[in-house]
Design an enzyme around this catalytic site. Structure first.
Site, PDB file in Angstrom:
ATOM      1  N   ARG A 122       0.820  -1.212   0.000  1.00 17.58           N
ATOM      2  CA  ARG A 122       0.000   0.000   0.000  1.00 17.58           C
ATOM      3  C   ARG A 122       0.851   1.258   0.000  1.00 17.58           C
ATOM      4  NH1 ARG A 122      -4.769  -2.721   2.246  1.00 17.58           N
ATOM      5  NH2 ARG A 122      -6.578  -1.373   2.098  1.00 17.58           N
ATOM      6  N   ARG A 130     -21.580  -2.147   3.138  1.00 20.83           N
ATOM      7  CA  ARG A 130     -20.956  -3.185   3.972  1.00 20.83           C
ATOM      8  C   ARG A 130     -21.033  -2.794   5.454  1.00 20.83           C
ATOM      9  NH1 ARG A 130     -14.806  -4.804   2.888  1.00 20.83           N
ATOM     10  NH2 ARG A 130     -14.426  -2.820   3.915  1.00 20.83           N
TER      11      ARG A 130
HETATM   12  P1  B4P Z   1      -8.501  -4.076   3.745  1.00 17.69           P
HETATM   13  O1  B4P Z   1      -8.951  -5.150   4.628  1.00 17.69           O
HETATM   14  O2  B4P Z   1      -7.454  -4.398   2.734  1.00 17.69           O
HETATM   15  O3  B4P Z   1      -9.839  -3.671   3.062  1.00 17.69           O
HETATM   16  P2  B4P Z   1     -10.588  -2.802   2.040  1.00 17.69           P
HETATM   17  O4  B4P Z   1      -9.638  -1.920   1.320  1.00 17.69           O
HETATM   18  O5  B4P Z   1     -11.666  -2.194   2.855  1.00 17.69           O
HETATM   19  O6  B4P Z   1     -11.412  -3.676   1.066  1.00 17.69           O
HETATM   20  P3  B4P Z   1     -11.462  -4.600  -0.220  1.00 17.69           P
HETATM   21  O7  B4P Z   1     -10.993  -3.961  -1.474  1.00 17.69           O
HETATM   22  O8  B4P Z   1     -10.836  -5.916   0.149  1.00 17.69           O
HETATM   23  O9  B4P Z   1     -13.015  -4.720  -0.395  1.00 17.69           O
HETATM   24  P4  B4P Z   1     -14.016  -5.922  -0.461  1.00 17.69           P
HETATM   25  O10 B4P Z   1     -13.652  -6.959  -1.451  1.00 17.69           O
HETATM   26  O11 B4P Z   1     -14.239  -6.394   0.951  1.00 17.69           O
HETATM   27  O12 B4P Z   1      -7.945  -2.817   4.608  1.00 17.69           O
HETATM   28  C1  B4P Z   1      -8.521  -2.317   5.803  1.00 17.69           C
HETATM   29  C2  B4P Z   1      -7.545  -1.408   6.585  1.00 17.69           C
HETATM   30  O13 B4P Z   1      -6.408  -2.180   7.101  1.00 17.69           O
HETATM   31  C3  B4P Z   1      -6.855  -0.270   5.784  1.00 17.69           C
HETATM   32  O14 B4P Z   1      -7.665   0.900   5.697  1.00 17.69           O
HETATM   33  C4  B4P Z   1      -5.567  -0.020   6.641  1.00 17.69           C
HETATM   34  O15 B4P Z   1      -5.821   0.764   7.766  1.00 17.69           O
HETATM   35  C5  B4P Z   1      -5.179  -1.407   7.105  1.00 17.69           C
HETATM   36  N1  B4P Z   1      -4.197  -2.068   6.199  1.00 17.69           N
HETATM   37  C6  B4P Z   1      -4.438  -3.159   5.395  1.00 17.69           C
HETATM   38  N2  B4P Z   1      -3.336  -3.470   4.680  1.00 17.69           N
HETATM   39  C7  B4P Z   1      -2.366  -2.575   5.021  1.00 17.69           C
HETATM   40  C8  B4P Z   1      -1.022  -2.369   4.590  1.00 17.69           C
HETATM   41  N3  B4P Z   1      -0.458  -3.144   3.656  1.00 17.69           N
HETATM   42  N4  B4P Z   1      -0.314  -1.342   5.142  1.00 17.69           N
HETATM   43  C9  B4P Z   1      -0.855  -0.552   6.077  1.00 17.69           C
HETATM   44  N5  B4P Z   1      -2.138  -0.676   6.526  1.00 17.69           N
HETATM   45  C10 B4P Z   1      -2.899  -1.674   5.998  1.00 17.69           C
HETATM   46  O16 B4P Z   1     -15.318  -5.204  -0.994  1.00 17.69           O
HETATM   47  C11 B4P Z   1     -16.004  -4.196  -0.297  1.00 17.69           C
HETATM   48  C12 B4P Z   1     -17.506  -4.331  -0.435  1.00 17.69           C
HETATM   49  O17 B4P Z   1     -17.884  -4.271  -1.802  1.00 17.69           O
HETATM   50  C13 B4P Z   1     -18.019  -5.677   0.093  1.00 17.69           C
HETATM   51  O18 B4P Z   1     -19.180  -5.421   0.846  1.00 17.69           O
HETATM   52  C14 B4P Z   1     -18.340  -6.469  -1.154  1.00 17.69           C
HETATM   53  O19 B4P Z   1     -19.409  -7.354  -0.972  1.00 17.69           O
HETATM   54  C15 B4P Z   1     -18.701  -5.378  -2.162  1.00 17.69           C
HETATM   55  N6  B4P Z   1     -18.360  -5.754  -3.532  1.00 17.69           N
HETATM   56  C16 B4P Z   1     -17.246  -6.410  -3.946  1.00 17.69           C
HETATM   57  N7  B4P Z   1     -17.282  -6.571  -5.289  1.00 17.69           N
HETATM   58  C17 B4P Z   1     -18.423  -5.968  -5.739  1.00 17.69           C
HETATM   59  C18 B4P Z   1     -19.019  -5.794  -7.024  1.00 17.69           C
HETATM   60  N8  B4P Z   1     -18.458  -6.264  -8.138  1.00 17.69           N
HETATM   61  N9  B4P Z   1     -20.180  -5.094  -7.123  1.00 17.69           N
HETATM   62  C19 B4P Z   1     -20.783  -4.617  -5.996  1.00 17.69           C
HETATM   63  N10 B4P Z   1     -20.271  -4.768  -4.747  1.00 17.69           N
HETATM   64  C20 B4P Z   1     -19.113  -5.427  -4.612  1.00 17.69           C
END
Ligand code: B4P
Length: 191
Positions: free
Chosen positions: A90, A129
């Protein structure tokens, strides 16, 4: 080894698609978000420190993240055909560290999937979500700051991989199955 990075804004479908990719290609799903949330649940001192970053939408420090990741990489490597890195790297520092970690283990990144989804759609998905996730970062204020962090700290990582010639842009709007189809095309080209 087949090493895939899935990259994109918060809510761009990284976690959702990674499950399918891991299953289809026999990869270990290494989600840094899941790793952090697992630590958070233990209510350890480290977990509390992590929560102070995540609940504000900030990134946890690079060193902490890189050390956590290296441990999982070594534990799982003998058992799998490769990794799907979900949510890592990231930052540019994390991208450079990942290159080094893989090179030290005689492997490299096969492809980086750059999930292309506009901000309005991201906000919509995350608020949706948030109705059921119980996650401290799925609320309007934190989502805004996550998007800001993504655009300033994470999006520049795409240019790093573009330069390296392994970036593949994936249209991230459509049904989950349609998007997975696009992803398979990109992975099958480099397999
Ligand atoms: P993450 O857990 O990586 O999550 P995310 O960015 O929220 O989500 P993602 O893209 O995986 O979305 P999802 O498929 O669930 O990070 C959370 C936090 O952890 C960060 O903000 C940070 O603080 C920390 N962190 C993580 N990694 C780090 C790193 N390397 N360095 C530093 N800090 C770090 O999808 C989201 C929603 O959309 C779901 O509800 C899903 O059902 C829906 N969805 C998915 N595909 C869809 C589609 N095609 N159409 C409609 N809805 C859809």
């Amino acid at each position: 080894m087949l090493n895939v990075v899935i990259f994109g804004g918060p809510g761009s479908g990284k976690g959702t698609q990674s499950v399918y990719i891991a299953e289809k290609y026999g990869l270990f799903h290494l989600s840094t978000g899941d790793l952090l949330r697992a630590e958070l649940k233990t209510k350890s001192a480290l977990g509390q420190e992590i929560d102070s970053y995540i609940s504000k939408g900030n990134l946890v420090p690079d060193k902490l993240m890189i050390d956590m990741l290296a441990g999982v990489l070594d534990r799982e490597r003998p058992k799998v055909k490769g990794f799907i890195f979900d949510g890592f790297p990231r930052t540019l520092a994390q991208a450079e560290a990942l290159n080094d970690m893989l090179a030290e283990r005689d492997t490299n990144i096969s492809v980086v999937l750059d999930m292309d989804v506009n901000d309005d759609e991201l906000v919509k998905r995350l608020l949706n979500r948030g109705l059921t996730s119980g996650r401290s970062d799925d609320n309007e204020e934190t989502i805004k700051s996550r998007l800001n962090v993504y655009h300033t700290q994470t999006a520049p990582v795409a240019a790093f991989y573009k330069e390296a010639g392994c970036l593949s842009k994936i249209k991230g709007i459509g049904t989950i199955e349609e998007i997975f189809g696009r992803i398979q095309n990109a992975i099958d080209k480099v397999k």
